[in-house]
Structures are given as structure tokens and as C-alpha cells.
Design a protein around this motif. Structure first.
Motif, PDB file in Angstrom:
ATOM      1  N   VAL A 746       0.862  -1.189   0.000  1.00 59.36           N
ATOM      2  CA  VAL A 746       0.000   0.000   0.000  1.00 59.36           C
ATOM      3  C   VAL A 746       0.890   1.228   0.000  1.00 59.36           C
ATOM      4  O   VAL A 746       1.833   1.308   0.798  1.00 59.36           O
ATOM      5  CB  VAL A 746      -0.918   0.047   1.252  1.00 59.36           C
ATOM      6  N   GLU A 747       0.653   2.150  -0.928  1.00 60.34           N
ATOM      7  CA  GLU A 747       1.417   3.405  -0.865  1.00 60.34           C
ATOM      8  C   GLU A 747       0.462   4.593  -0.891  1.00 60.34           C
ATOM      9  O   GLU A 747      -0.641   4.515  -1.422  1.00 60.34           O
ATOM     10  CB  GLU A 747       2.421   3.488  -2.008  1.00 60.34           C
ATOM     11  N   SER A 748       0.903   5.674  -0.262  1.00 61.36           N
ATOM     12  CA  SER A 748       0.017   6.834  -0.169  1.00 61.36           C
ATOM     13  C   SER A 748       0.765   8.074  -0.601  1.00 61.36           C
ATOM     14  O   SER A 748       1.992   8.126  -0.626  1.00 61.36           O
ATOM     15  CB  SER A 748      -0.463   7.004   1.270  1.00 61.36           C
ATOM     16  N   GLY A 749       0.014   9.084  -0.976  1.00 55.91           N
ATOM     17  CA  GLY A 749       0.611  10.352  -1.364  1.00 55.91           C
ATOM     18  C   GLY A 749      -0.463  11.414  -1.304  1.00 55.91           C
ATOM     19  O   GLY A 749      -1.599  11.162  -0.882  1.00 55.91           O
ATOM     20  N   GLY A 750      -0.100  12.642  -1.716  1.00 58.27           N
ATOM     21  CA  GLY A 750      -1.100  13.694  -1.791  1.00 58.27           C
ATOM     22  C   GLY A 750      -1.122  14.594  -0.593  1.00 58.27           C
ATOM     23  O   GLY A 750      -1.649  15.702  -0.655  1.00 58.27           O
TER      24      GLY A 750
END
Ligand SMILES: *Cc1c(COP(=O)(O)O)cnc(C)c1O
Length: 851
Positions: A746-750
Motif C-alpha cells: 500500500v502506498e500513499s501520497g497527496g
């Protein structure tokens, strides 16, 4: 001398009174006050003597009186008027008839029914609830077919010995003297169902039909000549024997019940049920009978299971494990390794009910577990009980948070026309022009404080009179020929603050909590200015000596000459007593061990009559207590042990009575009215009456469970059950593949290094879906406030979308989450199966969570 057999010879009514037969045999009289008044007028003394039972009364009334009435034009006119009213009630479109696409009929199963004192086929809350469900269904026009057993001795009649020990007797009922008719074939023979048993015998039953307004209630009876003596006694008593006797009752109720519905619908031309609603595990075998039928039509077991589940609703009624029926697995195996259910293998039955989950006993077959697995929709009976049930049965859905366990709740209700005292109806009629006490505005000054206080006083006096009568009757039974003590005539006082407590006596209800500090109780009862009096009743299960000891303790206390006029235990709690008890008490007391009272309905019945509740915040009270409608006893859940908890809770109860309840009750205006108290009555009537009514409950069942279940059943059975077959195949494919499904990354950004409210979190989850198709599953982000230990709170979820990817590449799902709240935030990603025919994503108990 004792008769070895008895039967009832029915009166032949004069021609002009022929309609009385129909008025008496449709149980709608039990909640239609004008019809009750009409029967009463025939002979008020006999009406009381026969326990307000029109059939018994008509059997006992002098023929000369009947002939007198037959030529009384007013009387005959009223009879015609009431009969026309009944016919109209049975035919006219009601609430349900405006719904579109609602099920053609619904089968409702319960092991007990409390409809009227004249038909004693109940032991307690479940039975009364089932009776109220049928009555409200009738009033709303919901086409239910009720199914139960006819117990020759019903539940026991309770006596109390001089030593205070409960004594049970089982007066045998004669169905010919009851409002029942036998279901017959066209040739006049009673219709029969038969179940194949392991030893080659058959268990046969006939079907009695009780007409509850618009609702037929089918009651199966094994006491017929075809059965051996052993088998004749299968329906002898309600909750009589344990083990095998109980199993036979439940096989009959479930399997025999479905067969009885088949006969009934065929013989009367009524539509077959589309939805089957089972209450508690007792009738769980009904779904297996329906599966067996579908196997007969060419479906496989797994296919038939899908079809049957879609149309089944299961209601759990108890969070007390001892209240759930369980049988040894080998006993079940013996019964199902026969011709009992053609096409159904015993192993398939066992797989449904065996406790093969965490914390279960592999040797036991659990009826509630089977009930949940056979129903696509399930519910508890109050909000709190729903929550408790999700925890209690959570092991069946491993990996899911309790909140996601697919058990909802529909809070119980009570049938207002049955449980509202006629004097309240009269007041509503006089001041508001209607007897619908749940629909009028009790806060309006159209009804004055004195009106309310006056009617409450009359209902209290009525209870005092009934308590004296019952006490004297019990005395004469125990001491034939000996005159009752003089003090009996001064038992209880119609002007004293009256607290009622009545219910079955399992330990968790704590019958004797009020005796925790006998001196304190004594002081409350004998207070010089603000005395209190207690009316208590309740039956202990015949096999429960502990419960009987509690009753004995109370009876002993109540016999003390110092307090005996202020506290009384009334033997033989039943519907007839209950109808006077609830309206007659100012305070209805309930002190269960939270959260073991699933809902509790007696307090609701009290509230409909303007009694205020004093209760532990359990069951319905946890949902409805609002500080104005009564008092809450704080629950000491976190106390060290049971004794400490009893101590804390008993003291709170005494404090509330002493410092709040009694002062308010005795705080009078110049005209004698306690205006603060009456405010509470008004508020209770105005706010609780609509919410507590069984009409509200039945409408919720229809809208939230029956209609969706019928829709699901229609969809799945279309095209000769093709969708059922597909769903079964899909399930087995998903179950086989699931162990390999997992979230790999799982990767996140923003969000910047300092996320703020208004930002959006972008997520991408890589999921290994093995051989499954992306459309077979839902990948969801689950987010909320992160507590210590990283547990999520106030959880929300949103699906992630499949992102484009080249063949052979891992599947990636993405989406965004708005950060709408300041504070700690946490999230995870989960994968669950997805199929349009599932009612809930947790249905299969399969989940994969990011690690
Ligand atoms: C309502 C009722 C009950 C059930 O009361 P609970 O509060 O649910 O325990 C039991 N017996 C009778 C006769 C009733 O009318």
C-alpha cells in the motif's frame, strides 16, 4: 374423583345469535374492546369467572339467558354491528396493501405464542412478543402465517406453598374448548404431517388453526391415536423435557411446520410464503425442509442452500448462552441419517450447526449458529442487543470487526390495543376522539393533569383490588376451609406509590436485588410520609431450584407482619395478571445484569399506560431513557465481582427511590395532583407510545427485512434457480481461492509533511487476487480516528477502483480519502468478496487485510 378424559361440548346458539360463534372464535376479540364489552354484558360475573374467555363463557351461560338475548333487539343489533365490523377488518386494505412488490405471504415461526389468557401457549417474553407480532401484523394487513406447536398442558400454573416454595401444576387443555379449529382435508379428515424417525416409526401431527384477526396461526399437535404413547407426548409441554424430547419438538416445529404451511396454503388457496422468519434457533430445521424440497426439484444441496438463505430471516432473542439450544452432534446425526429429509445428507446438516469455530465445542450442534448460517438476514431485538450479538457470534465471521458482523437490530415493540388499559382508551376517546393512544398528542392540554392523575389512580386501585382477590384465592387453595386472615383486606393501599416487578426468574434478572439491604427496603416501605409498596410476580423454570429459592426469599420477606401490607408476591404471573399489573404501577422496576436483557418488554407495556420506568440501562431502556421518562440505575459493569456489583446497583436503586422518586410522587399541588410526576407521565405517553408500539416494530421488519428478503428470493430463484446455482459455484470458487488473496503493498501520497483538514490522501493498493477476477472482490480503504494501540474508531470505508494495468502485472486499486477531521487519523486496506447477490460484504466470513 379425577376424570381420565375430558372434552368440551359446545353450546348450540339460538339462530339469532349464530354470529357470536364467529366473534368468539376469532381472537381479535382479545384486543377489540367493544367486542370484549359485548361479551361481558352477556353475564359480567360469568365473564370474570371464565377468565374473560368468550368460548368458555358461552359454554357456561344458562340457555334461558341466551334465549332472552336472542329476542333482545339491541343485543342482536350490536352483535350484527360487531360482526360486520370484524368482516370489514378482515377484508379491507390496510397499511401493507399500499406497498408494491411486498411478499405475497410470510411464514413466522416461534415455539410459543402469548395471544390471550384464554390460549396459554407461552412462558414469557418470547411468546408475548410473538403474539404481539401477529396482532400488529393483522392490524397492518401483513399476510403472515404463524407456525407453532400446540402444547396440551401449555406452560405450568404456579402455586406457592406455605413455605414459599414454587409448585407447578399442568392443567390439561382441551382444544375443543379453545378458539381453535382443526385443519381438514376436503374429505373431512384432519390434515396430517408425518416425520420419519430413526427407528422406522413416523411422528404424525394434526394442525390446529387459531385465527388471530387476519392471521392464521398453525399449531401442530402430536397427541393423536396414530402415534405411540411416547410420541403422543412430544407436544405435551412447553419447554418441558430436555435433550431428545426438545429435539423432537424442534424437528416438528421446523420440518413439520413447513409441511403444515404447505397443507394450509393448498387447502385454503392462500399464497405460499416468500419469506420465512424464525425466532430463536428452535425452528431452525425449517430451512432444511425447504432445501430438501428444492433438491427434489433437481437442485444440489449448495444451490438449494443459496436459494433458501435468501428468503430466510433469523432473529436472535437472547445474549444468555444457556438460553440457546444445543444438542450432541451424534444425536443430530442419528436423526438426519434417515428418510427424514430426502436428499439432504446428515454431513451437510452437521456442517451448518456444529460449533467448529473459535471457542466452540466441536461435539455440540448449536441451533442459533445453524439459524445464522441458514439466514441471509439476521437481527437482535434492541440496539444494544444487536451490538452484543455481533460480539457474541463474531467468531462465525473471523477477521471482521464486530461492527461488520451481519446482524442488525429491530427493537421489540408491544401491541398497544392489547396492553393499554381500557380506562386509558376511554380517556383518549373522551379527550381526543380516538382510541389510538399511540397517535394522540398527550402533551396537549386537551387532557388535563387531573384527568391523567385520576385515571392513574383508578388503575392503581384496580391493581390493589386484583392483588387482594388473588391473595385470598391463593390462600383458599392452600388452606381449604380456613378463613383468610383479616389483614388481607388491608393488603396494599390504593394511594401509596406502587412499584411493580414481574418477570421470569432466571438469575440474570435478579429478582431479589431489592432485598440486598433488607433494612433499607423496610424503611422505604414503612416511611411515615412517603411510603412505597411493591407488587412482585414471576415464574421460575420448573428445573431451576436456584430461581425457586429466590422466590422463596421474597415470599418469606413479604410475610413479615411489619411489612406484609406493603409488599406482596402474586402467584401465577400470566397475561391476565399482567394486564392489570402494568397500568396499576407508578414505577416499573427492572434490574437485570446488563447486557443480558435482550430487550425487555414489560417496561414498554407499563410505559404505554403512563407508568414511569426505573431500570438498569439495558435492552430497550438503554435506547429510550431520556431523563424525563423515568430513572436509570447506573450499571456497575466494571465492579470487581458480582457481589460488589449487586451492592452498588442496589444502593443506587434505593437512593433513587428515596431521594427522587418518592419525593416527586408525594409532592402535591393543592388539588392533590403531583404536577411534576404528571409531567413525566405526559412525556412518557407522548414520546414513547408510538416508538414502543409493535406496529412500528412490524413495519420495520417488513421494510428492512421481509421486503429485501423477498426481493432476494425472487432474484435468486428466477430462471429455474439459475442464479442460485451460479452463486453456489461462485462461492465455492472464491472460498477455494481465498487463502491466497492478499494485499501485497500500500502506498500513499497527496498530503504534505503536515497534513491538514481539507487535504486528500491518495492511496494505491497492490493486491494479489490469485485466480479470481477483480470483479469478484471489493478492495476498500478503511479509515477513522486512530486510538492507542492503532485500533481504528468511528470507522468509515470507501471502495478503491481497479487501475489500468498490463496483463500479467499485479492488480492495483486506487482512490482518495478526504481528511475532514483534525486529530489522529489511521487507515488500512481490506479485501472482501463481492457479488450482487450477497446481502453484506461479511456474509462469507472471508477477509484479507493489509499488514
Ligand atoms: C411482557 C410479558 C413478559 C415479558 O416481560 P420482560 O420484561 O420481557 O421480561 C413475560 N410475561 C408476561 C405475562 C408478559 O406479559
Amino acid at each position: 374423583m379425577k376424570a381420565i378424559r375430558r372434552f368440551t361440548v359446545r353450546t348450540v346458539l339460538p339462530q339469532a345469535l349464530a354470529g357470536l360463534e364467529e366473534l368468539a372464535s376469532n381472537l381479535r376479540w382479545s384486543w377489540h374492546e367493544p367486542t370484549r364489552q359485548f361479551f361481558r354484558a352477556i353475564d359480567p360475573v360469568l365473564w370474570d369467572e371464565t377468565g374473560h374467555d368468550p368460548i368458555r363463557m358461552l359454554g357456561a351461560v344458562e340457555p334461558t339467558r341466551l334465549h332472552e338475548l336472542a329476542v333482545d333487539e339491541d343485543f342482536v343489533g350490536t352483535a350484527t354491528f360487531l360482526l360486520d365490523g370484524l368482516h370489514q377488518y378482515l377484508r379491507e386494505p390496510r397499511w401493507y396493501q399500499q406497498l408494491e412488490g411486498a411478499p405475497a405471504s410470510i411464514a413466522y415461526f416461534s415455539p410459543e405464542y402469548g395471544i390471550a389468557a384464554a390460549l396459554p401457549q407461552y412462558s414469557g417474553g418470547l411468546g408475548i412478543l410473538a403474539g404481539d407480532h401477529l396482532k400488529s401484523a393483522s392490524d397492518l394487513g401483513v399476510p403472515i402465517i404463524g407456525v407453532g406447536l400446540f402444547y396440551r398442558a401449555g406452560y405450568f400454573r404456579q402455586g406457592i406453598s406455605r413455605e414459599g416454595w414454587q409448585q407447578e401444576s399442568y392443567p390439561v387443555l382441551d382444544p375443543d374448548g379453545l378458539p381453535l379449529r382443526v385443519l381438514r382435508q376436503p374429505d373431512g379428515q384432519p390434515a396430517r404431517v408425518t416425520l420419519a424417525l430413526p427407528d422406522g416409526q413416523g411422528l404424525s401431527a394434526i394442525v390446529w388453526v387459531a385465527q388471530v384477526g387476519r392471521i392464521p396461526l398453525l399449531l401442530l399437535d402430536t397427541d393423536i391415536a396414530e402415534n405411540s404413547d411416547d410420541l403422543r407426548s412430544v407436544t405435551d409441554r412447553l419447554y418441558g423435557g430436555g435433550g431428545e424430547h426438545r429435539l423432537l419438538q424442534e424437528l416438528l416445529l421446523g420440518i413439520g411446520g413447513v409441511r403444515a404451511i404447505g397443507l394450509y396454503t393448498e387447502l385454503t388457496g392462500t399464497p405460499l410464503p416468500e419469506v420465512f422468519h424464525t425466532n430463536e434457533g428452535h425452528a431452525g430445521f425449517q430451512a432444511l425442509e425447504r432445501i430438501s424440497d428444492l433438491i427434489g426439484e433437481g437442485l444440489g444441496f449448495a444451490d438449494a442452500l443459496q436459494a433458501v438463505r435468501a428468503g430466510t430471516v433469523f432473529t436472535t432473542h437472547t445474549p444468555v448462552p444457556a438460553g440457546i439450544d444445543r444438542f450432541p452432534v451424534d444425536m443430530i446425526d442419528r436423526y438426519f441419517s434417515t428418510d427424514l429429509l430426502p436428499g439432504v445428507a446428515s454431513a451437510d446438516v452437521l456442517a451448518l450447526g456444529t460449533e467448529n469455530f473459535d471457542g466452540g465445542d466441536q461435539g455440540m450442534f448449536n441451533m442459533a449458529v445453524m439459524g445464522l448460517r441458514l439466514a441471509q438476514r439476521a437481527n437482535g431485538v434492541s440496539k444494544l442487543h444487536g451490538e452484543v450479538s455481533r460480539g457474541m457470534f463474531g467468531a462465525l465471521w473471523p477477521g471482521f470487526d464486530n461492527a461488520d458482523v451481519p446482524i442488525t437490530s429491530v427493537t421489540n415493540g408491544v401491541h398497544a390495543p392489547t396492553w393499554t388499559d381500557p380506562q386509558m382508551l376511554e380517556l383518549a376517546q373522551k379527550r381526543f376522539g380516538t382510541v389510538d393512544t399511540t397517535a394522540v398528542d398527550w402533551s396537549s392540554q386537551a387532557v388535563t393533569d387531573s384527568d391523567l392523575w385520576e385515571v392513574r389512580g383508578r388503575m392503581r386501585a384496580q391493581l390493589v383490588a386484583d392483588a387482594r382477590r388473588r391473595t385470598a384465592e391463593a390462600w383458599h387453595e392452600q388452606n381449604p376451609g380456613v378463613g383468610a386472615p383479616a389483614w388481607f383486606s388491608g393488603l396494599l393501599d390504593p394511594s401509596v406509590l406502587t412499584i411493580g416487578f414481574a418477570r421470569r426468574v432466571p438469575t440474570y434478572k435478579r429478582l431479589t436485588l431489592m432485598l440486598h439491604d433488607p433494612e433499607r427496603l423496610r424503611a422505604l416501605l414503612l416511611h411515615p410520609e412517603r411510603p412505597v409498596q411493591l407488587v412482585i410476580a414471576g415464574k421460575s423454570h420448573p428445573a431451576d431450584d436456584e430461581g425457586k429459592r429466590l422466590i422463596q426469599k421474597l415470599v418469606e420477606f413479604s410475610q413479615d407482619p411489619e411489612v406484609r401490607q406493603r409488599i406482596v408476591f402474586l402467584p401465577n404471573y400470566d397475561i391476565a395478571m399482567a394486564k392489570l399489573l402494568y397500568p396499576g404501577t407508578d414505577i416499573w422496576l427492572n434490574n437485570p445484569l446488563r447486557p443480558l436483557e435482550a430487550c425487555g418488554t414489560s417496561g414498554m407495556k407499563a410505559a404505554l399506560n403512563g407508568s414511569l420506568n426505573l431500570s438498569i440501562l439495558d435492552g430497550w431502556w438503554a435506547e429510550f431513557y431520556d431523563e424525563e421518562n423515568g430513572w436509570a440505575i447506573p450499571s456497575a459493569d466494571s465492579a470487581g465481582d458480582g457481589a460488589e456489583r449487586d451492592e452498588v446497583e442496589a444502593n443506587s436503586m434505593y437512593d433513587l427511590i428515596e431521594h427522587q422518586i418518592a419525593p416527586r410522587f408525594y409532592d402535591r399541588r393543592a388539588d392533590g395532583v403531583p404536577s411534576r410526576w404528571v409531567d413525566g407521565i405526559r412525556h412518557t405517553l407522548a414520546t414513547l407510545s408510538p416508538a414502543l408500539s409493535a406496529d412500528r416494530m412490524v413495519r420495520e421488519y417488513v421494510e428492512r427485512l421481509y421486503v429485501p428478503a423477498a426481493d432476494a428470493a425472487r432474484v435468486i430463484s428466477a430462471n429455474a434457480y439459475q442464479p442460485a446455482r451460479e452463486l453456489a459455484a461462485w462461492k465455492s470458487r472464491v472460498i477455494a481461492a481465498w487463502p491466497k488473496v492478499h494485499v501485497t503493498h500500500v502506498e500513499s501520497g497527496g498530503v504534505d509533511t503536515v497534513p491538514q483538514v481539507g487535504d486528500e490522501l491518495h492511496l494505491r493498493a497492490t493486491v494479489d487476487i490469485d485466480g479470481l477476477d477483480a470483479s469478484d472482490l471489493s478492495v476498500d480503504v478503511v479509515y477513522g480516528r486512530a486510538r492507542d494501540g492503532d485500533m481504528l474508531e468511528n470507522v468509515e470505508q470507501a471502495p478503491l477502483e481497479l487501475m489500468p494495468s498490463s496483463p500479467g502485472q499485479p492488480k492495483v486499486f486506487g482512490g482518495t480519502v478526504p481528511l475532514s477531521r483534525a486529530g489522529s487519523f489511521g487507515y488500512t486496506v481490506r479485501v472482501v468478496p463481492r457479488h450482487p447477490l450477497l446481502a453484506s460484504p461479511s456474509e462469507l466470513g472471508l477477509i484479507a487485510v493489509a499488514e
